[in-house]
Scaffold this motif. Sequence first.
Motif, short mmCIF file in Angstrom:
data_model
loop_
_atom_site.label_atom_id
_atom_site.label_comp_id
_atom_site.label_asym_id
_atom_site.label_seq_id
_atom_site.Cartn_x
_atom_site.Cartn_y
_atom_site.Cartn_z
N SER A 1 0.52 -0.46 -0.16
CA SER A 1 0.55 0.35 -0.38
C SER A 1 0.99 1.11 -0.46
N LEU A 2 1.78 1.07 0.38
CA LEU A 2 2.76 2.15 0.27
C LEU A 2 3.78 2.78 -1.55
N ALA A 3 3.08 3.60 -2.06
CA ALA A 3 3.28 4.20 -3.05
C ALA A 3 4.14 4.82 -3.15
N THR A 4 5.11 5.51 -3.71
CA THR A 4 6.58 6.52 -4.32
C THR A 4 5.76 8.04 -4.64
N GLY A 5 6.37 8.63 -5.11
CA GLY A 5 6.06 10.16 -4.58
C GLY A 5 6.21 11.41 -3.90
N SER A 6 6.06 12.25 -4.04
CA SER A 6 6.44 13.42 -3.35
C SER A 6 5.25 13.62 -1.62
N GLY A 7 4.08 12.42 -1.53
CA GLY A 7 3.39 13.05 -0.77
C GLY A 7 2.42 13.91 -0.69
N PRO A 8 1.43 13.27 -0.45
CA PRO A 8 0.22 15.09 -0.51
C PRO A 8 0.57 16.07 0.51
#
Length: 328
Positions: free
Chosen positions: A310-317
């Motif tokens: 469920s952990l995704a990559t990216g800059s985050g909210p």
Amino acid sequence: MGPDERVRIAYAAKRHYIDGVSRVEIADEMAVSRFKIARMLESALENGIVKITIEPLDSVDLDLSIGLRDRFGLTHALAVITPGQAAETIQDRLGIAAAELLSEIVVDGDVLGLTAGRTLTATASHLTRLAACEVVQLAGVAAATPENGVEVMRRVSRVAGGRAHAIFAPLVVDTPVTAEALRREPGIKDTMRRFGSVTKAVVAIGSWSPPDSQLYDNAARIGVLDELLGRGVQAEICATLLDRDGREVDGLTDRSIAIDTAQLCDIPDVIAVAGGTLKTAAVAAALRSGIVTSLVTDAALAQRLLDDDSLATGSGPVRASARRSART
């Protein structure tokens, strides 16, 4: 391959791998083209004339570290091998690894921001060398313990030889009026003014479910804990509260003496140091938020993070939201 050719290849390999001479320079010495030298070096590896070995690091799991870095887009990632899962053992080993990382990446002229906690206290105690830099305390004192932010900052600034900017105030107070009055105090105001100049920050991650956080205890003291838990607080970084999805939960901002979320997200490298079973969900939330850009954790927690689909990559909210706010 004849003995004469093996000697020539061995000579080229010695000059390149041991003496550090470039291929072009070796080509000039041997009166051949640089392409010939490249083929000779390849032949040296293929025929066992040169054998390259990589010594494993006793304290760091390389595969897990690379996995963390690649999965979450981190600048630096260390999955530290610990001889057991006792909290004190993990804190000490993470402190050693974080101290070594800081010694490597902090350069002259950096402004280093610090929070507090047991693991960061261990980091400070193991730090023996650091480039000359100013040190800024990012949050007030959460508890009257040896792990408070002022003491951590003093230890680090002593090694760095730079000026220290402390916050001699509680992290959280009872009312917004009290917090605003403290922020206007000249010494605190001067330190908070420097938040925007911080280039690297070392932060702890507090867990609220299960509880492993001094800020959690402070929220109970001022009577807002149940409300915040009801709103889904999972973790905190400084005074920024996060739910399990890494989204900010507003609740203590007006009562805290600390760097705010937008300022935290503006720091180029935010290095989180946290480990242990109790911190798993909290570290996951911090990664989801995008606030954290580098991570020092224990190998067991690293494996749990990598196993979590469920952990995704990216800059985050949170970081993405802060960046949008900065543009408006």
